[in-house]
Design an enzyme around this catalytic site. Structure first.
Site, short mmCIF file in Angstrom:
data_model
loop_
_atom_site.label_atom_id
_atom_site.label_comp_id
_atom_site.label_asym_id
_atom_site.label_seq_id
_atom_site.Cartn_x
_atom_site.Cartn_y
_atom_site.Cartn_z
N GLU A 297 0.00 -5.78 1.42
CA GLU A 297 -0.73 -7.05 1.41
C GLU A 297 0.25 -8.22 1.29
O GLU A 297 0.03 -9.28 1.89
CB GLU A 297 -1.75 -7.05 0.26
CG GLU A 297 -2.96 -6.19 0.62
CD GLU A 297 -3.65 -5.52 -0.55
OE1 GLU A 297 -3.44 -5.93 -1.71
OE2 GLU A 297 -4.41 -4.57 -0.30
N SER B 29 -6.91 4.53 -0.53
CA SER B 29 -8.23 5.13 -0.76
C SER B 29 -8.16 6.44 -1.56
O SER B 29 -8.92 7.38 -1.29
CB SER B 29 -8.98 5.33 0.56
OG SER B 29 -9.23 4.07 1.15
N ASN C 63 -3.23 -0.22 -9.45
CA ASN C 63 -2.89 -1.54 -8.92
C ASN C 63 -4.18 -2.35 -8.87
O ASN C 63 -4.99 -2.17 -7.97
CB ASN C 63 -2.27 -1.39 -7.52
CG ASN C 63 -2.05 -2.72 -6.84
OD1 ASN C 63 -2.09 -3.77 -7.49
ND2 ASN C 63 -1.81 -2.71 -5.54
N TRP C 64 -4.34 -3.23 -9.84
CA TRP C 64 -5.61 -3.98 -9.93
C TRP C 64 -5.68 -5.15 -8.96
O TRP C 64 -6.73 -5.81 -8.86
CB TRP C 64 -5.83 -4.47 -11.37
CG TRP C 64 -6.20 -3.36 -12.31
CD1 TRP C 64 -6.57 -2.09 -11.98
CD2 TRP C 64 -6.27 -3.44 -13.74
NE1 TRP C 64 -6.84 -1.36 -13.11
CE2 TRP C 64 -6.67 -2.16 -14.21
CE3 TRP C 64 -6.01 -4.45 -14.67
CZ2 TRP C 64 -6.82 -1.89 -15.56
CZ3 TRP C 64 -6.17 -4.17 -16.02
CH2 TRP C 64 -6.58 -2.90 -16.46
N LYS C 65 -4.59 -5.46 -8.31
CA LYS C 65 -4.57 -6.58 -7.35
C LYS C 65 -5.13 -7.84 -8.04
O LYS C 65 -4.90 -8.03 -9.22
CB LYS C 65 -5.33 -6.20 -6.08
CG LYS C 65 -4.84 -4.86 -5.51
CD LYS C 65 -5.39 -4.54 -4.16
CE LYS C 65 -4.85 -3.18 -3.71
NZ LYS C 65 -5.23 -2.84 -2.35
N HIS D 79 4.34 -4.54 -1.43
CA HIS D 79 3.00 -4.04 -1.08
C HIS D 79 2.62 -4.57 0.30
O HIS D 79 2.96 -5.72 0.64
CB HIS D 79 1.98 -4.48 -2.14
CG HIS D 79 0.67 -3.79 -1.96
ND1 HIS D 79 -0.25 -4.22 -1.02
CD2 HIS D 79 0.13 -2.71 -2.56
CE1 HIS D 79 -1.30 -3.40 -1.06
NE2 HIS D 79 -1.09 -2.49 -1.99
N GLU E 124 2.05 4.09 1.59
CA GLU E 124 0.66 3.63 1.71
C GLU E 124 0.39 3.26 3.17
O GLU E 124 0.71 2.12 3.58
CB GLU E 124 0.42 2.42 0.82
CG GLU E 124 0.66 2.67 -0.65
CD GLU E 124 -0.05 1.62 -1.51
OE1 GLU E 124 -0.89 2.01 -2.32
OE2 GLU E 124 0.21 0.43 -1.34
N GLY F 180 -5.77 1.52 -5.83
CA GLY F 180 -6.36 0.20 -5.90
C GLY F 180 -7.80 0.26 -6.39
O GLY F 180 -8.08 0.37 -7.59
N GLY F 181 -8.74 0.25 -5.46
CA GLY F 181 -10.17 0.14 -5.78
C GLY F 181 -10.64 1.11 -6.85
O GLY F 181 -11.35 0.71 -7.79
N GLY G 251 -7.95 0.48 1.06
CA GLY G 251 -9.22 -0.20 0.87
C GLY G 251 -10.24 0.08 1.96
O GLY G 251 -11.25 -0.60 2.06
P1 PGA Z 1 -6.87 1.33 -2.38
O1 PGA Z 1 -5.53 0.46 -2.54
O2 PGA Z 1 -6.75 2.50 -3.35
O3 PGA Z 1 -7.99 0.42 -2.72
O4 PGA Z 1 -6.91 1.83 -0.97
C1 PGA Z 1 -4.28 1.08 -2.74
C2 PGA Z 1 -3.21 0.02 -2.79
O5 PGA Z 1 -3.31 -0.98 -2.05
O6 PGA Z 1 -2.25 0.15 -3.57
#
Ligand code: PGA
Length: 255
Positions: free
Chosen positions: A97, A212, A9-11, A95, A167, A233-234, A173
């Site tokens: 966010e 994470s 997930n590159w956001k 998600h 999640e 994500g990251g 993050g």
């Molecule tokens: P993260 O994000 O791996 O940076 O914690 C995961 C996500 O939000 O899907």
């Protein structure tokens, strides 16, 4: 048997050029990987060209969101028809966010998931509790409620097409990951919720862990019986790091 699903997930990261450079560096690193499904979710602006670059590679294309309506006066929104047109076979919905920053509700998430399924796109439905909810002992209630309401419009015969991503918000993050045992406990609970809704079909639903995930912790998470993949994500922004996650080899034994 559930095929593990590893999704990036590159956001709101990567221009078209950066996405293409990622694909060029990533594909050789995962060539020959067997029995694992790999998905990239670039931002909308990079979907088209990333999809072209992935053609024939076996790596699937995902969107990070989708509108519940098929078309209409929704400035700035993207429909499932448009995603289908670009070759997306997955889309992330709900998600945390989007739930937190855009006020997205379970009912809206349910509408998006149902629309995606009608277009042959598999929804990756995100659920997860906040730190306060966990500390107050409400994590299971919250996640159970999200699963029930967000999947309310999914017919039982489509259960195997959905993916649930657990999640915990406090792990996204932050560098803090749920312990494999805590994650497994929640995944087993999510599967119980799915069984109430879908019966035996629940065994075919893949439940990803997200928050994470890194090359260093993915093996222990994937060793849990109800963890069927990762939403990353990251650590998915770098081709080498995401390739290591996809392959989830055991950590090297120290000499
Ligand atoms: P993260 O994000 O791996 O940076 O914690 C995961 C996500 O939000 O899907």
């Amino acid at each position: 048997m559930r095929v593990p699903l590893m999704a990036a997930n590159w956001k709101m990261h990567k221009t078209v050029g950066e996405a293409l450079a990622f694909v060029e560096a990533f594909l050789p690193r995962v060539r020959g990987v067997d029995g694992i499904e790999i998905v990239l979710a670039p931002p909308f602006t990079a979907l088209d060209r990333t999809g072209e670059a992935l053609a024939g590679s076996g790596v699937a294309l995902a969107a990070q969101d989708c509108h519940a309506e098929r078309f209409g006066a929704f400035t700035g929104e993207i429909s499932a028809t448009m995603l289908e047109d670009l070759g997306c076979t997955y889309a992330i919905v709900g998600h945390s966010e989007r739930r937190t920053l855009c006020g997205e509700t379970d009912t809206e998430v349910a509408g998006k998931a149902a629309t995606l399924l009608r277009h042959g796109i598999r929804p990756i439905v995100c659920v997860g509790e906040s730190l306060t909810e966990r500390e107050e002992g409400r994590a299971f209630d919250r996640v159970g409620e999200q699963v029930d309401k967000s999947l309310a419009s999914v017919p039982a015969d489509k259960a195997s097409e959905i993916v649930v991503a657990y999640e915990p918000i406090w792990a996204i993050g932050t560098g803090r990951t749920a312990s494999p045992a805590d994650a497994q406990e929640m995944h087993a609970f999510v599967r119980e919720c799915l069984a109430k809704r879908f019966g035996d079909g629940a065994h075919g639903v893949r439940i990803q862990y997200g928050g994470s995930v890194k090359p260093e912790n993915v093996y222990a998470l994937m060793a849990q019986p109800d963890i069927d993949g990762a939403l990353v994500g990251g650590a998915s922004l770098d081709p080498e790091s995401f390739a290591k996650i996809v392959c989830f080899a055991p950590p090297e034994e120290s000499p």
